[in-house]
Design an enzyme around this catalytic site. Structure first.
Site, PDB file in Angstrom:
ATOM      1  N   SER A 209      42.409   9.699  -2.824  1.00  0.00           N
ATOM      2  CA  SER A 209      41.973  10.961  -3.409  1.00  0.00           C
ATOM      3  C   SER A 209      42.978  11.391  -4.476  1.00  0.00           C
ATOM      4  O   SER A 209      44.123  10.922  -4.490  1.00  0.00           O
ATOM      5  CB  SER A 209      41.942  12.008  -2.285  1.00  0.00           C
ATOM      6  OG  SER A 209      41.854  13.309  -2.822  1.00  0.00           O
ATOM      7  N   TYR A 222      45.959  16.391   4.946  1.00  0.00           N
ATOM      8  CA  TYR A 222      45.039  15.537   4.189  1.00  0.00           C
ATOM      9  C   TYR A 222      45.783  14.835   3.048  1.00  0.00           C
ATOM     10  O   TYR A 222      45.690  13.612   2.880  1.00  0.00           O
ATOM     11  CB  TYR A 222      43.900  16.404   3.643  1.00  0.00           C
ATOM     12  CG  TYR A 222      42.861  15.646   2.836  1.00  0.00           C
ATOM     13  CD1 TYR A 222      41.871  14.904   3.464  1.00  0.00           C
ATOM     14  CD2 TYR A 222      42.860  15.690   1.444  1.00  0.00           C
ATOM     15  CE1 TYR A 222      40.912  14.213   2.732  1.00  0.00           C
ATOM     16  CE2 TYR A 222      41.908  15.018   0.703  1.00  0.00           C
ATOM     17  CZ  TYR A 222      40.937  14.279   1.345  1.00  0.00           C
ATOM     18  OH  TYR A 222      39.997  13.604   0.603  1.00  0.00           O
TER      19      TYR A 222
END
Ligand SMILES: NC(=O)c1ccc[n+]([C@@H]2O[C@H](COP(=O)([O-])OP(=O)(O)OC[C@H]3O[C@@H](n4cnc5c(N)ncnc54)[C@H](O)[C@@H]3O)[C@@H](O)[C@H]2O)c1
Length: 340
Positions: A209, A222
């Site tokens: 990401s 995350y």
């Protein structure tokens, strides 16, 4: 007349570049690789013999016109929704046989069923929790026994826990790292080892990401998991290159998938805001899938996707201080930054 070429990936004489354009003369072409030098038939006789036998058995199935991933076996985790679903469909549309794996058995079955119905392709469904080592061992063993060693593995399954660091419990951290990092480690270890042993090369794609290089006050667990996936991919790429196995890490910015609705929010409940924000971004999962296919085709190392993904990647290299400043600022504008 179906034709097969067996490319020895380290052949200094009949180089891979010499074989690259054969497809334009031979429409019914099967192209396989063996991680070996010029004398592949002496150094890897079993691998060469197996490829010839497979080809002789299935030559009737080699039909033209040739598609980019014809005859390839692809495993996609988290294929029941969003980026994984779009990626599974894209590989199938380009001729691959696809294993759609997801923790949600119904979603996996729907994804595999749609590949057959909508695309006339071959899709298989599998239920697996990527964070569970026993399930992943059974899963990889079954896939290899039933369909063979995959040519391409996309470690895509992921979850989001969003909120401030001190609102995350130890369990929030554990779950995030278990799925987002351990899930990728298990996929790389189990399928990567089988690819090395088979000796015909392959490709592993890990979906990280923008969060891998953009710090954020709202996604500490995350972002940590995604940064680790990026580094793991870089390490593995160096190690597997000699085996003809490529490793790519794909780093999208905001993508309009159900991830914000599926996320867990700790502290302030930002669900509605995040779901709306991600939908408004209007970047479809299909475009990420196209980047994933291109990454495999071109053996790209790091693939930032979409505008914020590319700007974030460039800034993190040119001016990491700006990224740290943006991280402090991001929480003050109440932008949940889900999925970054
Ligand atoms: N959507 C975004 O904005 C965005 C941005 C950057 C990166 N990503 C990454 O892309 C990947 C896919 O995200 P998405 O947006 O498609 O999300 P999504 O929520 O739409 O899909 C995720 C899928 O993974 C499955 N899954 C979750 N936990 C699992 C587990 N333990 N084992 C197996 N399957 C599991 C879910 O059932 C779901 O089908 C994730 O790794 C995510 O972090 C997403």
């Amino acid at each position: 007349m179906p034709v097969q070429i067996i490319e020895a990936t380290r052949d200094a004489f009949v180089t891979p570049a010499l074989l690259a354009s054969i497809g334009q003369w031979v429409p019914r072409l099967r192209h396989r690789k063996v991680a070996a030098g010029h004398w592949a038939h002496r150094s890897r006789p079993e691998a060469v013999a197996r490829l010839i036998a497979e080809f002789a058995d299935g030559a009737h199935a080699v039909r033209g016109p040739r598609r980019a991933f014809d005859g390839r076996l692809v495993v996609v985790t988290g294929a029941g929704s969003g980026i994984g679903l779009a990626t599974a469909r894209a590989f199938a549309a380009h001729g691959a046989e696809v294993v759609c794996a997801d923790i949600d058995a119904g979603a996996a079955a729907r994804a595999a069923g749609a590949i057959a119905e909508d695309l006339g392709g071959t899709g298989h469904a599998a239920q697996v929790d990527v964070s569970n080592i026993n399930q992943m061992e059974d899963f990889s063993r079954n896939i290899i026994a039933q369909y063979g060693v995959p040519d391409i593995v996309v470690n895509n399954a992921g979850i989001v826990v969003a909120g401030a660091f001190f609102d995350h419990t130890v369990d929030d951290w554990r779950r995030t790292i278990d799925v987002n990092l351990w899930g990728v480690i298990h996929g790389c270890r189990l399928f990567g080892a089988a690819m090395v042993e088979r000796g015909e090369g392959g490709h592993i794609v890990n979906v990280a990401s923008l969060a891998a290089f953009a710090p954020s006050r709202l996604l500490p667990a995350y972002s940590t998991s995604k940064a680790a996936v990026k580094m793991l991919s870089d390490c593995l790429r160096a190690e597997l290159a000699g085996h003809g196995i490529g490793v790519s890490v794909v780093c999208p910015g905001f993508v309009s998938t159900p991830i914000a609705g599926n996320a867990t929010y700790v502290g302030a409940d930002l669900r509605e805001e995040a779901v709306r924000g991600l939908a408004r971004r209007g970047y479809p999962a299909e475009r990420v899938a196209a980047h994933i296919l291109r990454a495999v085709h071109r053996n790209q190392a790091v693939v930032p996707v979409n505008l914020e993904g590319k700007i974030g990647y460039a800034l993190s290299r040119i001016s990491p201080g700006t990224m740290r400043m943006l991280a402090r600022w991001s929480a003050t504008i109440r932008n949940p930054g889900i999925g970054r």
